[in-house]
Design a protein around this motif. Structure first.
Motif, PDB file in Angstrom:
ATOM      1  N   LEU A 383       0.439  -1.413   0.399  1.00 11.84           N
ATOM      2  CA  LEU A 383      -0.116  -0.356   0.255  1.00 11.84           C
ATOM      3  C   LEU A 383       1.138   1.211  -0.085  1.00 11.84           C
ATOM      4  N   THR A 384       1.828   1.090   1.518  1.00 12.86           N
ATOM      5  CA  THR A 384       2.778   2.308   0.951  1.00 12.86           C
ATOM      6  C   THR A 384       3.432   2.581  -0.773  1.00 12.86           C
ATOM      7  N   LYS A 387       0.515   4.156  -3.148  1.00  6.73           N
ATOM      8  CA  LYS A 387       0.483   5.116  -2.401  1.00  6.73           C
ATOM      9  C   LYS A 387       1.867   6.622  -2.985  1.00  6.73           C
ATOM     10  N   ILE A 390       1.152   6.159  -7.244  1.00  2.05           N
ATOM     11  CA  ILE A 390       0.820   7.389  -7.524  1.00  2.05           C
ATOM     12  C   ILE A 390       0.332   8.729  -7.318  1.00  2.05           C
ATOM     13  N   GLU A 391       1.130   8.700  -6.387  1.00  2.85           N
ATOM     14  CA  GLU A 391       1.278  10.783  -5.589  1.00  2.85           C
ATOM     15  C   GLU A 391       2.567  11.078  -7.259  1.00  2.85           C
TER      16      GLU A 391
END
Length: 592
Positions: A383-384, A387, A390-391
């Motif tokens: 998940l990290t 994220k 995606i950022e």
């Protein structure tokens, strides 16, 4: 002191009473019969004196008195009536006698009967006669003359005949007394036995009751008192039987409850000695329950925390609760709870301690915490990563398509990893919910199941140029759930392929023995260090965490395999040598 039987207390008493009573009656009868004989003899002497009074009076009235004629008359009358007849003058001189010569006879004035007769009364006397040398009964009758008492007529008979009659009567009475005593003794013995026999029966029945034979019942005698006693004892035996049966039933119920309880139960007295203990508590301390009774609890449980708890529980009337750790072959965590024990007089007699083995609960709590932490950790990494990329994509809108494609591949890889993790979690959760009841057993050809697993791992094996060798009889049949068993083999083969070196070989060997069916999966990987072998079936456990994630593993595959094999009543073990590969051994029962 030796006790005497009741019959020897009653029978002699009856016999003594009878003998004394009959002896008194015999004595009274002898006494009055003697008196009766004497009175009758006295009357006879009086009658005889009266009969001869007239003739003697005629002779005495003549002047002068003819003593010879009087003497002859006395002799004749004495012979005819078998009686001694004596005529005595008022002066005491013997005028005539039917048996003795008057000249030689002494004066009779001092004789008691003569003295009485001279007063005008009838005189009677029993005394010894020196003249005749025997006991005599004398009757003296005064003869009235013109000037007073002219003479005294005395009749006498020896007491020999009277004594003979009295002795004969006494002997007859004594003989009858002996016969009566013998008869009375027989009757007394019969009556005593009649009384004692029911008591003997009651005694034997009471002894049977004392021995614990409460099924025996006493015969009810005819006597009212004894019949009430027998009925009361029978009722007592019945009540005792019912109460003992109730007590036994309660004891068996209590024993059944104790035996079936998973919790350990120990009752101890105020001196810390064990009153009772059930099997569950005995297993906790690794002692037979029967050997622990009446022993001090600290003899079988040398634990400081338990000692402190027991002292605290005995010092208060309130319930006490605590958790303690028992060190044995395996450590046990026990939740213990105490309650005070009271006797029927409300006196404190000890305490009751209940042991709850919460080792598995605490282990499960720890496993759940570790599982939650592991899941969170496993999900946090992808998940990290997602994220971050995606950022990055959001901050680089003008990035080249090549960069975007690289980022999307990374995103795809992490998403796939999360999907695999979630799928494995769902599989593991589904296996735990089955609890062995949802496994559908059927006879399957093991060779076909292995082929299916190999086919599922084929693309990965081709990619690493790894050959998979199957050695299994085609007719070998195993009773398993085909879906679950194929999944277990797939996980093992997939791990073997992942960790094997390129251009190596994975061997799958299956065979049947007299005891079970064995399946071995051997790889040519780097092997597993000895310290890791006991833990590799734990959830999320990885020998090489970095490489495992690189290979795409979730750390749940072997945990799933272990659950599947356990549901089939089988066993899975592992053996490995560092640098020489690893072998997983599956053992399944011949008839699952």
């Amino acid at each position: 002191m030796k006790k005497q039987k009741l019959i020897w207390q009653i029978f002699p008493l009856f016999l003594i009473i009878i003998i004394i009573s009959l002896s008194l009656e015999a004595w009274y009868f002898n006494r009055h019969s003697r008196q009766f004989f004497l009175e009758n003899t006295e009357k006879e002497l009086m009658v005889r004196a009266r009969l001869i009074e007239f003739k003697i009076t005629e002779i005495l009235s003549g002047k002068p008195v003819q003593n010879q004629k009087l003497n002859d008359l006395c002799r004749d009358l004495g012979e005819s009536i078998q009686t001694r007849v004596t005529v005595v003058a008022p002066s005491g001189e013997v005028m005539a006698d039917s048996l003795a010569r008057t000249a030689t006879m002494e004066n009779h004035k001092n004789r008691p009967e003569i003295q009485t007769a001279l007063t005008g009364e009838k005189g009677v006397s029993i005394r010894y006669s020196r003249t005749l040398d025997q006991n005599m009964m004398y009757f003296a009758l005064p003869v009235e003359g013109n000037t007073g008492i002219a003479a005294v007529i005395r009749t006498a008979i020896p007491l020999t005949a009277i004594e003979k009659n009295i002795r004969s009567t006494r002997n007859k009475v004594f003989g009858f007394l002996i016969l009566t005593v013998i008869a009375a003794a027989g009757v007394s013995w019969y009556v005593t036995r009649k009384i004692i026999q029911p008591l003997e029966a009651i005694k034997k029945g009471a002894q049977a009751f004392a021995r614990g034979d409460l099924s025996n019942r006493l015969a009810v005698p005819d006597t009212e008192e004894l019949s009430e006693l027998a009925r009361s004892m029978n009722q007592m035996a019945e009540n005792l039987t019912n109460r003992i049966q109730e007590a036994l039933n309660r004891q068996r119920e209590l024993e059944a409850v104790h035996a079936s309880m998973q919790e350990g139960v120990i009752a101890i007295d105020n001196q810390e000695k064990i009153i009772t203990i059930n099997d569950a508590a005995a297993r906790i301390f690794n002692f037979p329950a029967i050997e622990m009774k009446n022993k001090n609890v600290l003899e079988v449980a040398r634990n400081y925390e338990l000692q402190s708890f027991i002292r605290t529980a005995l010092s208060t009337h309130e319930p006490v609760e605590d958790d303690i750790l028992i060190h044995q072959d395996k450590d046990h965590i026990l939740n213990i709870h105490s309650s005070a024990l009271w006797d029927s007089q409300d006196h404190r007699m000890g305490t009751l301690i209940i042991f709850h083995d919460i080792t598995r609960i605490r282990r499960l709590e720890k496993m759940h915490k570790d599982f939650a932490a592991n899941v969170s950790h496993e999900l946090k990494t992808p998940l990290t990563t997602l994220k971050g990329f995606i950022e990055t994509l959001q901050e680089m809108p003008d990035s080249s398509s090549e960069d975007r494609s690289g980022f999307l591949k990374i995103l795809e890889k992490n998403v796939n990893r999360m999907i695999e993790l979630i799928n494995d979690l769902l599989s593991l959760s589904r296996l735990e919910r089955l609890e062995g009841t949802g496994v559908r057993f059927a006879d399957n050809q093991l060779f076909i199941l292995i082929q299916g697993a190999v086919a599922a791992c084929g693309p990965l094996a081709e990619k690493k140029q790894i050959q998979i060798q199957i050695t299994c009889p085609q007719d070998l049949t195993v009773r398993v759930d085909p879906v679950l068993m194929e999944q277990a083999i797939v996980n093992l083969v997939e791990n073997a392929v992942k960790y094997s070196l390129k251009n190596s070989q994975v061997d799958i060997c299956a065979r049947s023995t007299s005891k079970d069916i064995q399946i071995d999966v051997r790889d040519a990987g780097p092997g597993i260090a000895k310290e890791h072998l006991p833990k590799i079936f734990n959830r999320f456990y990885r020998v090489d965490k970095g490489r495992s994630r690189q290979e795409g593993g979730t750390g749940l595959g072997l945990a799933i395999v272990k659950h599947i094999i356990q549901y089939h009543n089988g066993q899975i073990t592992v053996s490995s040598v560092k640098g020489k590969g690893t072998v997983f051994h599956i053992r399944l029962p011949s008839h699952a």
